[in-house]
Enzyme design. Sequence first.
Site, PDB file in Angstrom:
ATOM      1  N   ASP A 111       6.294  -9.760   2.474  1.00 49.77           N
ATOM      2  CA  ASP A 111       7.172 -10.636   1.710  1.00 49.77           C
ATOM      3  C   ASP A 111       6.480 -10.984   0.390  1.00 49.77           C
ATOM      4  O   ASP A 111       6.016 -10.083  -0.297  1.00 49.77           O
ATOM      5  CB  ASP A 111       7.548 -11.871   2.547  1.00 49.77           C
ATOM      6  CG  ASP A 111       8.487 -12.828   1.837  1.00 49.77           C
ATOM      7  OD1 ASP A 111       9.679 -12.506   1.680  1.00 49.77           O
ATOM      8  OD2 ASP A 111       8.024 -13.914   1.422  1.00 49.77           O
ATOM      9  N   HIS A 168      13.585  -8.814   8.336  1.00 51.59           N
ATOM     10  CA  HIS A 168      12.613  -9.158   7.298  1.00 51.59           C
ATOM     11  C   HIS A 168      11.208  -9.423   7.829  1.00 51.59           C
ATOM     12  O   HIS A 168      10.224  -9.230   7.117  1.00 51.59           O
ATOM     13  CB  HIS A 168      13.107 -10.397   6.542  1.00 51.59           C
ATOM     14  CG  HIS A 168      12.191 -10.818   5.448  1.00 51.59           C
ATOM     15  ND1 HIS A 168      11.945 -10.027   4.341  1.00 51.59           N
ATOM     16  CD2 HIS A 168      11.447 -11.944   5.276  1.00 51.59           C
ATOM     17  CE1 HIS A 168      11.102 -10.653   3.531  1.00 51.59           C
ATOM     18  NE2 HIS A 168      10.781 -11.815   4.077  1.00 51.59           N
TER      19      HIS A 168
END
Length: 321
Positions: A100, A300
């Site tokens: 991320d 994610h």
Amino acid sequence: MAEFRTIDSGQARIRVAVEGEGPLVLMVHGFPESWYSWRHQMGPVAQAGFTAAAIDVRGYGGSDKPHPIEAYDMESLTADVAGVARALQPDAPAILFGHDWGAPIVWNTALSRPDAIRAVAGLSVPFTGVPTRPFTDIFKELFTDKGLFFYQAWFQEVGPPEAEAEKDVRDFLRKFYFGIAGEAPDGSWPMKKHGASLLEGMKDPGQFPAWLTAADLDYYVGEFERSGFRGPISRYRNHERDFAWLQQFQGRKLDMPTLLIGGDRDPAFNGFGRIPDPGALMRTQVTDLRGVHVLSGCGHWTQQERPAEVNTLLVDWLKGL
């Protein structure tokens, strides 16, 4: 088991979880996470003959939490990573993992300090080179100017985003984590109008996917109840500052072994639909891309959702360096 150390990076005191001995592998997390997001990687990397080290990014957990927004710009965060790496392994370049926001942080640490970094792996966010315009311009064009909500636009105003997240940390984390998890049904990250808040329209899953246990969530909740969200959210308030700093590296590519891992249900992997082939784009900006791995059904939270697959890919890559 990992032991905690607090290391002076030169600009901030950074908490680091460390396990094992050997060449340094330094891991950098994203939003809203902590060193703990690498809990499944620490042991396997150490067992493979490396020093596994995972930081709390400044603003998080046990690391310093400076107040100024500009303290969370890319120049400062890459300096923290380089400073911790130098302290842990002064005589040799480090290997970096990032997920991320941690991925741009490690990509840009390597870009700005190529002599200090031996190899770099990114999870979720590909390296797309030095930007040609600030990301604020991009999301304004794609979302805000069309009257559409975009979470990074919501994060620009100081105060309301922090208040929403801190009102009920557990509720915020559950909804945020689930909204872009692989198991989330379509619509879990809802389309809405500009002016809405982040949590508006987001659902709590009730039964959370097995990859995040009650104990895991308790750990994250405790960290954010102590740290608050000002530092973590301020990372999103530095797009223009980051753009200006990165221009000095225009034309430079990552000239070292790299690796990219993402999930096909992760909106960050394809740039929220802007990047049809992240690997192909990344190949234009790196000279030694040793793999692009797209995990089917993965959302994610790459290394938490699919620890066994990710560990195999990372350790195989490390052994091949």
